[in-house]
Design an enzyme around this catalytic site. Structure first.
Site, PDB file in Angstrom:
ATOM      1  N   ARG A   1      76.142   1.148   5.788  1.00  0.00           N
ATOM      2  CA  ARG A   1      77.439   0.439   5.800  1.00  0.00           C
ATOM      3  C   ARG A   1      78.442   1.030   4.808  1.00  0.00           C
ATOM      4  NH1 ARG A   1      74.032  -4.171   5.802  1.00  0.00           N
ATOM      5  NH2 ARG A   1      73.590  -4.839   7.929  1.00  0.00           N
TER       6      ARG A   1
ATOM      7  N   LYS B   1      91.110   7.816   8.096  1.00  0.00           N
ATOM      8  CA  LYS B   1      90.831   7.538   9.510  1.00  0.00           C
ATOM      9  C   LYS B   1      89.698   8.426   9.972  1.00  0.00           C
ATOM     10  CE  LYS B   1      95.095   5.951  11.654  1.00  0.00           C
ATOM     11  NZ  LYS B   1      95.988   6.200  12.810  1.00  0.00           N
TER      12      LYS B   1
ATOM     13  N   GLU C   1     101.783  19.688  12.376  1.00  0.00           N
ATOM     14  CA  GLU C   1     101.675  18.468  11.553  1.00  0.00           C
ATOM     15  C   GLU C   1     102.478  18.612  10.256  1.00  0.00           C
ATOM     16  OE1 GLU C   1     100.165  15.562  12.349  1.00  0.00           O
ATOM     17  OE2 GLU C   1      98.831  16.089  14.007  1.00  0.00           O
TER      18      GLU C   1
ATOM     19  N   LYS D   1     101.701  12.250   3.337  1.00  0.00           N
ATOM     20  CA  LYS D   1     100.744  11.376   4.018  1.00  0.00           C
ATOM     21  C   LYS D   1     100.132  10.383   3.037  1.00  0.00           C
ATOM     22  CE  LYS D   1      97.131  10.904   7.359  1.00  0.00           C
ATOM     23  NZ  LYS D   1      96.316  11.482   8.426  1.00  0.00           N
TER      24      LYS D   1
ATOM     25  N   GLU E   1      97.169   0.721   8.767  1.00  0.00           N
ATOM     26  CA  GLU E   1      98.090   0.924   9.885  1.00  0.00           C
ATOM     27  C   GLU E   1      98.587  -0.376  10.495  1.00  0.00           C
ATOM     28  OE1 GLU E   1      96.812   3.765  12.800  1.00  0.00           O
ATOM     29  OE2 GLU E   1      98.796   3.877  13.658  1.00  0.00           O
TER      30      GLU E   1
ATOM     31  N   ARG F   1     102.490   3.056   8.499  1.00  0.00           N
ATOM     32  CA  ARG F   1     101.607   4.175   8.795  1.00  0.00           C
ATOM     33  C   ARG F   1     101.743   4.670  10.224  1.00  0.00           C
ATOM     34  NH1 ARG F   1      95.429   5.118   6.741  1.00  0.00           N
ATOM     35  NH2 ARG F   1      95.028   6.947   8.003  1.00  0.00           N
TER      36      ARG F   1
ATOM     37  N   ASN G   1     102.244   8.733  13.594  1.00  0.00           N
ATOM     38  CA  ASN G   1     101.942   9.024  15.001  1.00  0.00           C
ATOM     39  C   ASN G   1     103.113   9.672  15.738  1.00  0.00           C
ATOM     40  OD1 ASN G   1      99.260   8.060  15.072  1.00  0.00           O
ATOM     41  ND2 ASN G   1     100.042   5.963  15.022  1.00  0.00           N
TER      42      ASN G   1
ATOM     43  N   HIS H   1     102.505  11.729  18.731  1.00  0.00           N
ATOM     44  CA  HIS H   1     101.093  11.600  19.070  1.00  0.00           C
ATOM     45  C   HIS H   1     100.823  10.819  20.348  1.00  0.00           C
ATOM     46  CE1 HIS H   1     100.409  13.465  15.250  1.00  0.00           C
ATOM     47  NE2 HIS H   1      99.101  13.313  15.325  1.00  0.00           N
TER      48      HIS H   1
ATOM     49  N   HIS I   1      98.624  12.771  22.703  1.00  0.00           N
ATOM     50  CA  HIS I   1      97.289  12.337  23.126  1.00  0.00           C
ATOM     51  C   HIS I   1      97.188  12.278  24.647  1.00  0.00           C
ATOM     52  CE1 HIS I   1      96.306  10.159  19.071  1.00  0.00           C
ATOM     53  NE2 HIS I   1      96.079  11.460  19.013  1.00  0.00           N
TER      54      HIS I   1
ATOM     55  N   HIS J   1      95.060  19.942  19.675  1.00  0.00           N
ATOM     56  CA  HIS J   1      95.759  18.755  19.188  1.00  0.00           C
ATOM     57  C   HIS J   1      97.166  19.055  18.664  1.00  0.00           C
ATOM     58  CE1 HIS J   1      96.380  14.839  17.401  1.00  0.00           C
ATOM     59  NE2 HIS J   1      96.571  15.394  16.215  1.00  0.00           N
TER      60      HIS J   1
END
Lengths: 377, 377
Positions: free
Chosen positions: B130, B152, B194, B235, B245, B249, B253, B256, B260, B275
């Site tokens: 965990r 992330k 990016e 960032k 997010e 945040r 994106n 993105h 995506h 990407h």
């Protein structure tokens, strides 16, 4: 199950975790009332219900009907029953199912079942979209008093039980006490081991009350609801103080290090040993080991043994059907248990009934010698 | 790689997240210095290093040697390279490997590789016991400026990219800028998309500097380190303000959602689109769509197009090799993208260079009409 509860008794326990706080509702008729309780608390109108083959035939239909009556759109997924379901393939199934059902951020994932379904579904909810809303509807005593409180989720690895998971708090827990009437006596007893645990950790009066009142609790009614609410409150208090298990929360593992080792030793075969039975034997062993280390009186260990034995729980390794692996294999399982720091063994030991504490420097040699004495060979 | 860096230039960026704060070290020679940097920061003496078949032949041996020289015991696991590795089976492999290596709470899991290895390994570190300690050693420009900052982690599902994962912050990031010299020009450019994104979000002067200085950045040296440090700092600032997010945040994106969808449309086939290339086209589309909605001047869209085109990045769907699926399929991928709330489309749009904002009520019909115009058929 579809009628309103005949008895109005209902208890509510708040788990205080800041913005992740949530309520546990405890009482009869909560499956029939699920749609209303869930509907009044969530913004979204879609849920994915995860359950298993044992629970589905009894509770899935009334549960879905209750959701539908409150205008909640629900899909369901039925998994095989049993500990082996807490695995990567089933985790993947559930994640895929939840994503396929287009559960969005205001919607929820619901676990309708015992500890296995709760742990697996909570894990899936914790990782789908990096965290989705999660509602627990625990259908076993064990799940009501233990796994549905506190946000621990997970699956098993071939290296041990619950070694893979996340902390993910539910948004709501509905503990319908009617469902406990359909549990087998063995399953009820297994859950009772965790109830007794809260007394043994730090509530000597609660343990004494259990010694007097266990027959009422097993019979149902108010004593049962009281025992469940006290257990949930006890766990909620510990979790609120230490959500991520950095200290105090470790006390909840009383009996669990030995218990997990025994579960591993019996290959999670529920015909031989279920979790609560492992915890029962583990709590007896923890008290006996504490006595052997001169931390507690042997009388306390005998009292624990007497009570758990009286309710019908196993209290020694010799009662486990079949042949146990050698002591060295048990020690290996203990070392791989997650409560390990830089090779030192951490155990929950006790100074007496309700006086448990975290011992993080227990010599492995002492544990080995103790287990050799207790092992049935 | 095993010698001390010849240049002393090293930048450090702090990601301020309370007790989960960590440093990103940026500069040459950090793979050779990894043992010293890691060893001085962690209590445990064991790490599990996860890498891939492309990175291992070049960097694994010097990295392991550096650890060993600092008294850190390390095991390694080499996975196939490529986006398809971000899957449940490989996640299970890594978890099993880490548990098998008996990585305990003070030890660490290390990602040595690009974004795929970082995302997958970070996810594994986030769920083993965990949550285990996690160190990122990003070996691509994309990973250095994007995926290794912010916590992330995740894998792909058949329903979309990165739909399953956790937030799990690293304890340390070592961005060795020497490794960028071995990237293919195409891979370097993809990461550069990016870098440009940070300018387009809210740093118009940074974008103007990139327009002037991109040749220096591509050539290496101080301008490159400066660009990486500025990107990481940008960032880190956003992540510190909004770790999970919930708002700000989402600006990260930019480009993105379209990107995506294009990655899904090309089935994550890196021969067709990687990407950063998807993000490049996506950023151009986001600026064009903003102009179409009268939010921004078409001149800004043309400026973005001109700069990204000049460095050699694709700037239109027509540049993607092979046949794209119909617009309806792209829309479906956009709707399943995780930035969706109760059916409404959320996009990052802009009022001009460095003036991006979250638009959470974009009409699907407008997006559809726009994509029909832009689709190469």
């Amino acid at each position: 199950m579809t009628q309103a509860p005949s008895s109005p008794v209902r208890r509510s326990v708040r788990v205080a975790l800041g913005e992740r706080s949530y309520d546990i509702l405890i009482g009869p008729g909560l499956i029939a009332a699920a749609g209303a309780e869930i509907g009044s608390r969530m913004k979204g109108r879609r849920v994915a219900v995860i359950t298993d083959e044992h629970v589905a035939p009894i509770y899935l239909e009334p549960f879905m009907r209750s959701l539908s009556a409150s205008g909640i759109e629900a899909v369901s997924q039925v998994l095989p029953a049993g500990e082996k379901t807490k695995s990567f393939p089933h985790l993947m199934d559930v994640c895929d199912g939840v994503l396929g059902a287009r559960i969005e951020r205001n919607d929820a994932v619901v676990a309708l079942g015992g500890g296995v379904i709760g742990d697996l579904t909570g894990f899936a909810a914790g990782i789908v979209r990096r965290g989705s809303r999660f509602i627990q509807v625990p259908t076993s005593l064990l799940a009501q008093v233990d796994s549905s409180v506190g946000g621990k989720t997970g699956i098993n690895s071939r290296h041990g039980k619950n070694l893979i998971g996340v902390f993910h708090q539910p948004d709501l827990v509905l503990a319908d006490t009617d469902v406990l009437d359909t549990l087998s006596p063995r399953e009820f007893r297994a859950g009772y081991a965790e109830v007794a645990k809260y007394g043994l950790i730090d509530k000597p009066e609660f343990f004494a009350w259990l010694e007097r009142s266990w027959r009422d609790i097993f019979a149902g009614g108010d004593a049962r609801i009281e025992a469940i609410a006290t257990s949930c409150q006890a766990k909620a208090d510990v979790v609120a103080a230490d959500e991520r298990e950095n200290g105090l929360r470790a006390l909840l593992n009383l009996g669990h290090t030995f218990g997990h080792a025994l579960e591993a030793a019996t290959e999670y075969d529920s015909h031989r040993l279920v979790h609560g039975e492992g915890v029962s034997i583990g709590m007896v062993l923890a008290h006996q080991f504490s006595a052997r280390m001169n931390l507690a009186s042997p009388d306390d260990a005998r009292r624990v043994e007497a009570h758990l034995g009286e309710v019908g729980l196993p209290i020694s390794m010799a009662q486990i059907p079949g042949v146990l692996p050698p002591v060295e294999t048990l020690m290996d399982a203990i070392a791989q248990d997650k409560k390990v720091k830089s090779g030192k063994l951490t155990f929950i030991l006790t100074r007496g009934i309700g006086q448990s504490f975290v011992a993080d420097d227990v010599p492995a040699s002492e544990v080995l010698a103790f287990l050799k004495d207790k092992h049935p060979k």
